[in-house]
Design a protein around this motif. Structure first.
Motif, PDB file in Angstrom:
ATOM      1  N   LYS A 114      -3.951   7.880  -0.129  1.00  0.00           N
ATOM      2  CA  LYS A 114      -3.375   6.541  -0.070  1.00  0.00           C
ATOM      3  C   LYS A 114      -3.880   5.727  -1.249  1.00  0.00           C
ATOM      4  N   PHE A 171       5.960  13.508   2.656  1.00  0.00           N
ATOM      5  CA  PHE A 171       6.575  12.194   2.826  1.00  0.00           C
ATOM      6  C   PHE A 171       5.771  11.127   2.088  1.00  0.00           C
ATOM      7  N   ASN A 218      -0.341  -5.575  10.359  1.00  0.00           N
ATOM      8  CA  ASN A 218      -0.278  -4.178  10.790  1.00  0.00           C
ATOM      9  C   ASN A 218       1.167  -3.753  10.954  1.00  0.00           C
ATOM     10  N   THR A 219       1.910  -3.830   9.906  1.00  0.00           N
ATOM     11  CA  THR A 219       3.326  -3.473   9.962  1.00  0.00           C
ATOM     12  C   THR A 219       3.480  -1.955   9.870  1.00  0.00           C
ATOM     13  N   PRO A 220       4.552  -1.419  10.421  1.00  0.00           N
ATOM     14  CA  PRO A 220       4.733   0.036  10.393  1.00  0.00           C
ATOM     15  C   PRO A 220       5.066   0.530   8.988  1.00  0.00           C
ATOM     16  N   LEU A 221       4.832   1.802   8.794  1.00  0.00           N
ATOM     17  CA  LEU A 221       5.147   2.433   7.521  1.00  0.00           C
ATOM     18  C   LEU A 221       6.649   2.615   7.362  1.00  0.00           C
ATOM     19  N   PHE A 248       9.146   5.144   5.445  1.00  0.00           N
ATOM     20  CA  PHE A 248       9.055   6.479   4.866  1.00  0.00           C
ATOM     21  C   PHE A 248      10.230   6.797   3.956  1.00  0.00           C
ATOM     22  N   GLY A 249       9.978   7.643   2.970  1.00  0.00           N
ATOM     23  CA  GLY A 249      11.054   8.267   2.226  1.00  0.00           C
ATOM     24  C   GLY A 249      11.636   9.412   3.035  1.00  0.00           C
ATOM     25  N   LEU A 259      -4.675   1.856  -2.187  1.00  0.00           N
ATOM     26  CA  LEU A 259      -4.857   0.506  -1.669  1.00  0.00           C
ATOM     27  C   LEU A 259      -5.061  -0.486  -2.799  1.00  0.00           C
ATOM     28  N   LEU A 278       2.043  14.747  11.421  1.00  0.00           N
ATOM     29  CA  LEU A 278       1.798  14.228  10.079  1.00  0.00           C
ATOM     30  C   LEU A 278       0.305  14.146   9.792  1.00  0.00           C
ATOM     31  N   PHE A 324       1.280   5.611   0.482  1.00  0.00           N
ATOM     32  CA  PHE A 324       0.724   6.756   1.188  1.00  0.00           C
ATOM     33  C   PHE A 324       1.549   8.004   0.897  1.00  0.00           C
ATOM     34  N   TYR A 381       2.009  11.642   3.045  1.00  0.00           N
ATOM     35  CA  TYR A 381       1.707  12.441   4.227  1.00  0.00           C
ATOM     36  C   TYR A 381       2.306  13.838   4.054  1.00  0.00           C
ATOM     37  N   TYR A 400       0.868  -1.167   0.000  1.00  0.00           N
ATOM     38  CA  TYR A 400       0.000   0.000   0.000  1.00  0.00           C
ATOM     39  C   TYR A 400       0.912   1.227   0.000  1.00  0.00           C
ATOM     40  N   ARG A 430       3.781   0.259   2.969  1.00  0.00           N
ATOM     41  CA  ARG A 430       3.759  -0.878   3.887  1.00  0.00           C
ATOM     42  C   ARG A 430       3.239  -2.083   3.122  1.00  0.00           C
TER      43      ARG A 430
END
Lengths: 113, 114
Positions: free
Chosen positions: B49, B90, B99-102, B104-105, B51, B44, B34, B36, B32, B94
């Motif tokens: 997003k 940003f 439910n894994t954390p994001l 980020f760039g 999906l 943030l 996103f 922000y 997925y 994920r």
């Protein structure tokens, strides 16, 4: 959507001291994530905190430096221990929201002098 | 593991001009995606997003992004920017499962010039 109250919003601390950051969520969540955002940088995951078990730390982060508590499904704390100027950052908590989204706290801006 | 590359660290643009903020990702599994936004001294906020479904995603504040699977890109666009769009943006990903954390760039600083 979930609402996170993060405290303090900012602090200036002396080196060698510790600061505890709190995140309170208005709903029960299984997982909570703690991130660090160093000046001018992106967000780096510190650890994942699950209620009832030890937090899982990412490479480069250790429990002695960043102890985490997760006493229930709506609350967590992150402590930054024995601080040095290199710990000056924004610290954020985050929780999964629904199936795909995430909610972030407003952040704690920490300056170590 | 996933990684996100935001190709531009800073993007200056004149007010009412169009803007594109570039994001490429790398992942061995489907993800997925996103975007922000972080306004000065704020937390943030989710812009949009992706999906599944239509590859063109519309978000808040007139922003949109297009998912390109073959190019593993998820570029953010706005046809006409305002001074109030000045912020850090940003891109994050994920995996589909859990439910894994994001991840980020590094972020792109958008500066809108009057």
């Amino acid at each position: 959507s979930a609402v996170i109250s993060q405290k303090p919003s900012r602090d200036i601390c002396q080196r060698g001291t510790s600061l505890t950051i709190q995140c309170q969520v208005d709903s029960q969540v299984t997982m909570m994530f703690w991130y660090r955002q160093q000046p001018g940088q992106s967000l780096t995951l510190i650890a994942t905190a699950n209620q009832g078990s030890e937090a899982t730390y990412e490479s480069g982060f250790v429990i002695d430096k960043f102890p985490i508590s997760r006493p229930n499904l709506t609350f967590s704390t992150l402590t930054v221990s024995n601080m040095s100027p290199e710990d000056s950052s924004i610290y954020l908590c985050s929780v999964p929201e629904g199936a795909y989204g995430y909610t972030f706290g407003s952040g704690t801006r920490l300056t170590v002098v | 593991a996933q990684s996100v590359t935001q190709l531009d660290s800073q993007v200056p643009v004149f007010e009412e001009a169009p803007v594109e903020l570039r994001c490429n990702y790398s992942s061995s599994v489907s993800v997925y995606l996103f975007w922000y936004v972080q306004y000065p001294n704020q937390g943030l906020q989710l812009l949009l997003k992706y999906l599944s479904g239509s590859t063109l995603v519309k978000g808040i504040n007139g922003f949109e992004a297009e998912f390109n699977k073959s190019q593993t890109s998820f570029h953010l666009r706005k046809p006409s920017v305002h001074i109030s769009d000045t912020a850090e943006y940003f891109c994050a990903v994920r995996p589909l499962s859990g439910n894994t954390p994001l991840v980020f760039g590094k972020g792109t600083r958008l500066s809108v010039i009057a």
